[in-house]
Design a protein around this motif. Sequence first.
Motif, PDB file in Angstrom:
ATOM      1  N   LYS A 246       0.776  -1.250   0.000  1.00  0.00           N
ATOM      2  CA  LYS A 246       0.000   0.000   0.000  1.00  0.00           C
ATOM      3  C   LYS A 246       0.802   1.292   0.000  1.00  0.00           C
ATOM      4  CE  LYS A 246      -4.070  -1.895   2.365  1.00  0.00           C
ATOM      5  NZ  LYS A 246      -4.786  -1.932   3.636  1.00  0.00           N
ATOM      6  N   MET A 247       2.049   1.240   0.461  1.00  0.00           N
ATOM      7  CA  MET A 247       2.794   2.502   0.600  1.00  0.00           C
ATOM      8  C   MET A 247       3.329   2.960  -0.761  1.00  0.00           C
ATOM      9  SD  MET A 247       3.816   4.920   2.604  1.00  0.00           S
ATOM     10  CE  MET A 247       3.557   4.286   4.271  1.00  0.00           C
ATOM     11  N   THR A 248       2.713   3.977  -1.307  1.00  0.00           N
ATOM     12  CA  THR A 248       3.151   4.497  -2.605  1.00  0.00           C
ATOM     13  C   THR A 248       3.687   5.926  -2.429  1.00  0.00           C
ATOM     14  OG1 THR A 248       0.989   5.445  -3.044  1.00  0.00           O
ATOM     15  CG2 THR A 248       1.359   3.190  -3.826  1.00  0.00           C
ATOM     16  N   TYR A 249       4.234   6.432  -3.495  1.00  0.00           N
ATOM     17  CA  TYR A 249       4.737   7.810  -3.513  1.00  0.00           C
ATOM     18  C   TYR A 249       3.606   8.774  -3.150  1.00  0.00           C
ATOM     19  CZ  TYR A 249       7.180  11.880  -5.565  1.00  0.00           C
ATOM     20  OH  TYR A 249       7.808  13.088  -5.774  1.00  0.00           O
ATOM     21  N   PRO A 369       1.375  -0.589  -6.505  1.00  0.00           N
ATOM     22  CA  PRO A 369       1.105   0.053  -7.793  1.00  0.00           C
ATOM     23  C   PRO A 369       2.321   0.791  -8.372  1.00  0.00           C
ATOM     24  CG  PRO A 369      -0.593   0.617  -6.179  1.00  0.00           C
ATOM     25  CD  PRO A 369       0.412  -0.208  -5.462  1.00  0.00           C
ATOM     26  N   ASP A 370       3.154   1.368  -7.519  1.00  0.00           N
ATOM     27  CA  ASP A 370       4.336   2.093  -8.009  1.00  0.00           C
ATOM     28  C   ASP A 370       5.321   1.180  -8.735  1.00  0.00           C
ATOM     29  OD1 ASP A 370       3.293   4.340  -6.947  1.00  0.00           O
ATOM     30  OD2 ASP A 370       4.869   4.668  -5.436  1.00  0.00           O
ATOM     31  N   ARG A 372       4.663  -0.812 -10.947  1.00  0.00           N
ATOM     32  CA  ARG A 372       4.317  -0.897 -12.371  1.00  0.00           C
ATOM     33  C   ARG A 372       4.269   0.484 -13.023  1.00  0.00           C
ATOM     34  NH1 ARG A 372       0.901  -4.361  -9.647  1.00  0.00           N
ATOM     35  NH2 ARG A 372      -0.670  -2.733  -9.442  1.00  0.00           N
ATOM     36  N   ASP A 373       4.543   1.510 -12.234  1.00  0.00           N
ATOM     37  CA  ASP A 373       4.440   2.876 -12.730  1.00  0.00           C
ATOM     38  C   ASP A 373       5.799   3.363 -13.231  1.00  0.00           C
ATOM     39  OD1 ASP A 373       4.237   5.728 -12.914  1.00  0.00           O
ATOM     40  OD2 ASP A 373       2.453   5.626 -11.629  1.00  0.00           O
ATOM     41  N   LYS A 374       5.844   3.694 -14.514  1.00  0.00           N
ATOM     42  CA  LYS A 374       7.141   4.063 -15.128  1.00  0.00           C
ATOM     43  C   LYS A 374       7.777   5.295 -14.481  1.00  0.00           C
ATOM     44  CE  LYS A 374       6.869   2.008 -19.691  1.00  0.00           C
ATOM     45  NZ  LYS A 374       5.584   1.928 -20.390  1.00  0.00           N
ATOM     46  N   ARG A 375       6.973   6.128 -13.908  1.00  0.00           N
ATOM     47  CA  ARG A 375       7.546   7.324 -13.268  1.00  0.00           C
ATOM     48  C   ARG A 375       8.366   6.944 -12.039  1.00  0.00           C
ATOM     49  NH1 ARG A 375       2.197  10.407 -11.897  1.00  0.00           N
ATOM     50  NH2 ARG A 375       1.588   8.216 -11.630  1.00  0.00           N
ATOM     51  N   TYR A 376       7.964   5.837 -11.427  1.00  0.00           N
ATOM     52  CA  TYR A 376       8.558   5.497 -10.122  1.00  0.00           C
ATOM     53  C   TYR A 376       9.362   4.205 -10.085  1.00  0.00           C
ATOM     54  CZ  TYR A 376       4.751   8.736  -8.955  1.00  0.00           C
ATOM     55  OH  TYR A 376       3.904   9.809  -8.915  1.00  0.00           O
ATOM     56  N   ASN A 377       9.355   3.462 -11.170  1.00  0.00           N
ATOM     57  CA  ASN A 377       9.997   2.138 -11.039  1.00  0.00           C
ATOM     58  C   ASN A 377      11.376   2.030 -11.688  1.00  0.00           C
ATOM     59  OD1 ASN A 377       9.416   1.927 -13.710  1.00  0.00           O
ATOM     60  ND2 ASN A 377       7.904   0.269 -13.517  1.00  0.00           N
ATOM     61  N   THR A 378      12.013   3.176 -11.947  1.00  0.00           N
ATOM     62  CA  THR A 378      13.387   3.093 -12.452  1.00  0.00           C
ATOM     63  C   THR A 378      14.370   3.336 -11.306  1.00  0.00           C
ATOM     64  OG1 THR A 378      13.461   5.454 -12.965  1.00  0.00           O
ATOM     65  CG2 THR A 378      12.691   3.971 -14.720  1.00  0.00           C
ATOM     66  N   PHE A 379      15.636   3.046 -11.565  1.00  0.00           N
ATOM     67  CA  PHE A 379      16.674   3.128 -10.526  1.00  0.00           C
ATOM     68  C   PHE A 379      16.634   4.469  -9.781  1.00  0.00           C
ATOM     69  CE2 PHE A 379      21.416   3.142  -9.450  1.00  0.00           C
ATOM     70  CZ  PHE A 379      21.267   2.194  -8.453  1.00  0.00           C
ATOM     71  N   TYR A 380      16.550   5.556 -10.541  1.00  0.00           N
ATOM     72  CA  TYR A 380      16.492   6.872  -9.901  1.00  0.00           C
ATOM     73  C   TYR A 380      15.073   7.403  -9.751  1.00  0.00           C
ATOM     74  CZ  TYR A 380      21.545   7.261 -10.041  1.00  0.00           C
ATOM     75  OH  TYR A 380      22.882   7.059  -9.822  1.00  0.00           O
ATOM     76  N   GLY A 381      14.164   6.895 -10.543  1.00  0.00           N
ATOM     77  CA  GLY A 381      12.783   7.359 -10.450  1.00  0.00           C
ATOM     78  C   GLY A 381      12.685   8.863 -10.583  1.00  0.00           C
TER      79      GLY A 381
END
Length: 488
Positions: A246-249, A369-370, A372-381
């Motif tokens: 549940k803990m997302t950005y 959910p994060d 699967r979210d491209k904004r948040y799932n990269t190394f640096y996000g």
Amino acid sequence: DDGDDENANNEHADDDHNAATLFSFNSNAIELVGLVNNCPSIFFFLCHRFVFKFNIIANARVFVEKKLFTTGKNQKKKKLKLLQLFAKCILFTDVVIGKIVMSIFEFDGTIGNVHHIYKLFKEVKEFFLKKKARGKKGFCFEGRKNEMTTHGSCKKRSLCELDSCSAQNEPATKKAKVQTCSGETKEEPKATDHHGHANGTKGTNGTNGTESWAIDPNKKESEFRNYATGKRQETVQNFYKEQHTKMTYEVALKKREEHLKFNKCVMTVWDMIHYLDQVVDDSDPDTNLTQIEHAIQTGEAARKVYPGSEYDWFHVTALIHDLGKILAVKDDSKNLKKEPQWCVVGDTFPVGCQFSETNIFYDDFADNPDNRDKRYNTFYGVYSPKCGLNEVVMSWGHDEYMYHVAKTQSTLPEQALYILRFHSFYPWHNKHGYMHLCNDKDLENLKWVKAFQKCDLYSKSQVCPKLEDIVSYYKPLLEKYFPKPVRW
Ligand SMILES: O[C@H]1[C@H](O)[C@@H](O)[C@H](O)[C@@H](O)[C@H]1O
Ligand SMILES: [Fe+2]
């Protein structure tokens, strides 16, 4: 110079040997302070026993290999050397070297000059030799050269054995001079070991004779933070399943905004501490006591490890470090709304970028959910390299809340604020993850977070004094650092 001429080669061979010998025992509380070539960061290590040895070594190896095969040819020799050194560190099962090597890579993304690594080893060696020359007993260095196996024989010794004798000869607050690689000498606080063995005798360290209970002498460090088979396994596992899902950005930002208005109530810190008797932390495999008991235990452990009055801020910080857990309390008269525990306790982690495998129950992030979210799932996000932890949004919880309370309403020093804010950030301070987001200031303060972690974790035992027993020490200090009643 990469060891092309004979002399340099010999010197290196010698260095290799020394480094290996030096680390053939697993020292617990060595603080290494060093500057690495090409690396602007000063890095600190508070090394201690059994620190997630395998994980760190595994991670470091992957990292080294990746570098080895992805950087330019001209660096090959250097890298080979480094890899050899690294192989040694694995061979001698020494997490300390593993950490150094890893940090050299991670702290600036380039490979540090191998000579500087040797230099660092030498300094540590000298430090210990000097210690020995001062007649300290229990020091275990010489005569071990031929005994190195995958498990250096001295490794089995505990810090107490290594250090207690010496500590009996000297006051616990003694300052140790630590040489930095740049040659200057700086004063570092010398702590007693976390069992408080520095002066050995009861009632002489200013804790009014209450110290013997603070840390369970029968529980080994390796027995803490057991997330696989602990007594509270089911509770803890369910907790992290929920939190990591549940803990997302966005949740973190929303909770930040909601709780950082400080419009709940006005109360002194001392009065608020009493509310912690209503909280038992579902994420904690090591204690089922209430948080008021945990607060007292941690405070008293901190006093024991850093007894000097110059560390009174550390004692206060330890006492209040989990005070943010009042977010999990319900009392309408004080506008305390009882957040669910997944929004208050547990290890913390950055949101807004890829979840790191250094997190416990990492697999539970799969349903976040994060993830699967491209904004948040990269190394640096959403972050940039070495942006500094201050820029990073952490999972929402008691740490972030209490940090802001203290930052805005106390006179506690920067180290204290770091402790409050990041003490649950185990993937960072304990497993060396997320270093790519850290700046120099973070690394400087890391040593205090690590020092604190020992008091926090290893003080969890079944024995605990009452608030009445400690009021006379802490209440005036709380008033010193929080001059006014606090807006919560
Ligand atoms: O700092 C600690 C730590 O991160 C524990 O693992 C967690 O269970 C607690 O909630 C927290 O206060
Ligand atoms: Fe905490």
